[in-house]
Enzyme design. Structure first.
Site, short mmCIF file in Angstrom:
data_model
loop_
_atom_site.label_atom_id
_atom_site.label_comp_id
_atom_site.label_asym_id
_atom_site.label_seq_id
_atom_site.Cartn_x
_atom_site.Cartn_y
_atom_site.Cartn_z
N LYS A 43 49.42 33.48 30.05
CA LYS A 43 48.90 33.60 28.68
C LYS A 43 49.87 34.44 27.86
O LYS A 43 50.27 35.53 28.27
CB LYS A 43 47.51 34.22 28.69
CG LYS A 43 46.77 34.06 27.39
CD LYS A 43 45.31 34.46 27.54
CE LYS A 43 44.56 34.20 26.25
NZ LYS A 43 43.14 34.60 26.36
N GLU A 72 46.12 40.35 27.22
CA GLU A 72 45.74 38.94 27.17
C GLU A 72 45.71 38.31 28.56
O GLU A 72 44.98 37.34 28.79
CB GLU A 72 46.71 38.16 26.28
CG GLU A 72 46.64 38.53 24.80
CD GLU A 72 45.30 38.17 24.19
OE1 GLU A 72 44.75 37.10 24.53
OE2 GLU A 72 44.78 38.95 23.39
#
Length: 518
Positions: free
Chosen positions: A325, A331
């Site tokens: 990601k 994240e």
């Protein structure tokens, strides 16, 4: 990349208990997202095996991947499928919408118990395509019309998730208001559709991002559901002791202003990262575990101050960490599980040992920021509401910066007819340290007591202090417990902290960090 994992997915957990009987909807659903942006994710069949070792009860994916949907056939799990953002324009045509529903929903029922079609994700705030904005509600209506034509509209509902940035005002919660350019032209017709079809309004809410964007004004305790002074809405008189409730009630207020006072809400995403960059305060395994444990407990036992009897179906982001990601470290670290099926941290979901082979014990992941504030802040200054234009989700203004009230921690006086431990030999030096294996959330609560009402000297464990590293609850609690113990007479009952501490004859000091002892 595992080809069968072509869409980010969401998994749900069902909790039912006697303590929830005061909530109108006694079956409250809590969920976790499971994503695609990794090259090491298990096949859907393995994911099903993993879920069967947990209390998860529902599954949601962000598209209509047939391999994933079929993997959950005849498992008893209720399922949510998604329309991808780029598919919305084609669904302006009723015949296309009917074909989509036949192919991606009806074809798998009743073997897979599909209950919701989620049309897009955060269309009104993340896409930036005004044409797509106006196409959202017509697409939802066409999807529903197809469900009616196929006689499955009673079983399958239609909705769409939003970001908190659809709000123009969120503080205090009673002043929650949708952005004017969205309210009358898009959101009001959407609410009317949801109301008429018996569906729910979906919102993604992340107290973490609010804290990350304003850590000086928003206390970590307020974001993590830990004891704190909280805020009081001056208009309603309602008190808020956590940011999650304040964010949700701001959305409820905005919905009510458009005339829908009984609209049901689903929190379609919420979570906390277990690791982050140095510029991302609060991202740690301990804080992620505390947030998600407290979130599950909160939504399964009570509603919000504005709607205390209404339970909220809530989805935790995410099922897996996602190693591909893009963006900041956070994240890639929202997962409850690693892709091999081992837990990143335990929030009480497991009912048995996972069937997937766990890896060797991982090396500890250091904090990217200190845990709860340890020394009291300066006198309270009421900050102005932070701007709502932040991205990610709109932050809720903080509670006042005054120190929280003392947390009740057991540091009892000498008991009647005590049976003390054997006295140490003359000249033996003693220290009080955190008990190995103690629950990190209990250590953080005791740490706040010791450094607050307990009067411990905690300057050394502030960021930049000689004992700040290692930045873990156990290390910081040990230093604070020892300071309290030394200052209050070095009695064995001064080293208790609800059973989370013990007296040691081993000096825990290091070359750069000295634990005092008399």
């Amino acid at each position: 990349m595992v080809v069968s994992m072509t869409a980010k997915s969401v998994l749900f957990i069902t909790f039912i208990s006697a303590s929830m009987l005061s909530i109108t909807d006694a079956t409250v659903i809590v969920g976790v997202n499971y994503g695609q942006l990794a090259n090491n994710l298990p096949l859907p069949q393995k994911v099903v095996q993993l879920i069967q070792t947990t209390t998860i009860g529902r599954v949601k994916i962000y598209d209509s991947n047939p391999v994933i949907i079929e993997a959950f056939a005849n498992t008893g799990y209720e399922f949510v499928v998604g329309v991808k953002n780029e598919e919305i324009p084609s669904l302006q045509d009723a015949a296309t919408a009917l074909s989509w529903v036949r192919q991606n929903v009806a074809a798998y029922m009743p073997a897979t118990k599909i209950i919701i079609i989620s049309v897009g994700n955060e269309i009104l705030t993340t896409d930036g395509n005004n044409q797509l904005y106006t196409q959202l509600v017509p697409a939802m209506k066409n999807i529903h019309a197809a469900l009616v034509q196929l006689s499955i509209d009673d079983q399958v509902k239609v909705s769409t998730p939003h970001s908190l940035t659809i709000l123009s005002s969120s503080y205090p919660p009673s002043l929650g208001t949708f952005k004017p350019e969205l309210a009358s032209s898009i959101i009001q017709p959407m609410l009317q559709f949801l109301d008429q079809t018996g569906s729910a309004f979906m919102i993604n809410t992340y107290p973490y991002f609010a804290y990350k964007n304003n850590p000086h004004d928003i206390s970590l305790a307020y974001a993590l559901f830990l004891p704190n002074a909280g805020i009081t809405d001056s208009k309603t008189g309602l008190h808020y002791d956590n940011l999650f409730d304040a964010q949700i009630d701001a959305v409820y207020s905005a919905i009510s202003k458009l005339g829908f006072n009984s609209m049901r809400m689903i929190v379609s995403e919420s979570g906390w990262p277990s690791a982050g960059d140095a510029s991302e305060p609060g991202a740690s395994i301990t804080n992620a575990m505390i947030y998600n444990k407290n979130l599950i407990n909160h939504v399964t036992t009570r509603g919000t101050p504005l709607r205390p009897q209404q339970g909220i179906e809530t989805y935790i982001f995410a099922l897996f960490n996602e190693n591909q990601k893009p963006g900041a470290t956070t994240e890639r670290n929202f997962g409850l599980f690693r892709p091999d099926g081992s837990t990143v941290y335990d929030v009480g979901l497991m009912k048995s040992t996972p069937t997937l082979q766990p890896p060797p014990p991982p090396s500890p992941i250091p904090y990217s920021s200190p845990p709860l504030a340890i020394t009291p802040p300066p006198p309270a200054i009421t900050p102005p509401p932070p701007p709502i234009t932040q991205s990610p989700p709109a932050s809720m203004p903080p509670p006042p910066s005054s120190p929280p009230p003392p947390i009740s921690i057991s540091t009892p006086p000498p008991p009647v007819n005590p049976t003390p431990p054997p006295p140490p030999s003359p000249g033996t030096r003693l220290w009080c340290v955190a008990r190995p294996g103690a629950d990190p959330s209990a250590l953080l609560a005791a740490l706040n007591f010791a450094c607050g009402a307990g009067g411990a000297d905690c300057g050394a464990i502030q960021e930049g202090g000689a004992c700040f590293l290692p930045n873990t609850p156990t290390a910081h609690a040990s230093y604070a417990f020892n300071s309290y113990y030394q200052k209050h007479g070095r009695n064995y009952w001064n080293c208790n902290f609800n059973g989370n501490a013990l007296v040691s004859v081993t000096d825990p000091s290091t070359a750069s960090c000295v634990y005092p002892s008399q």
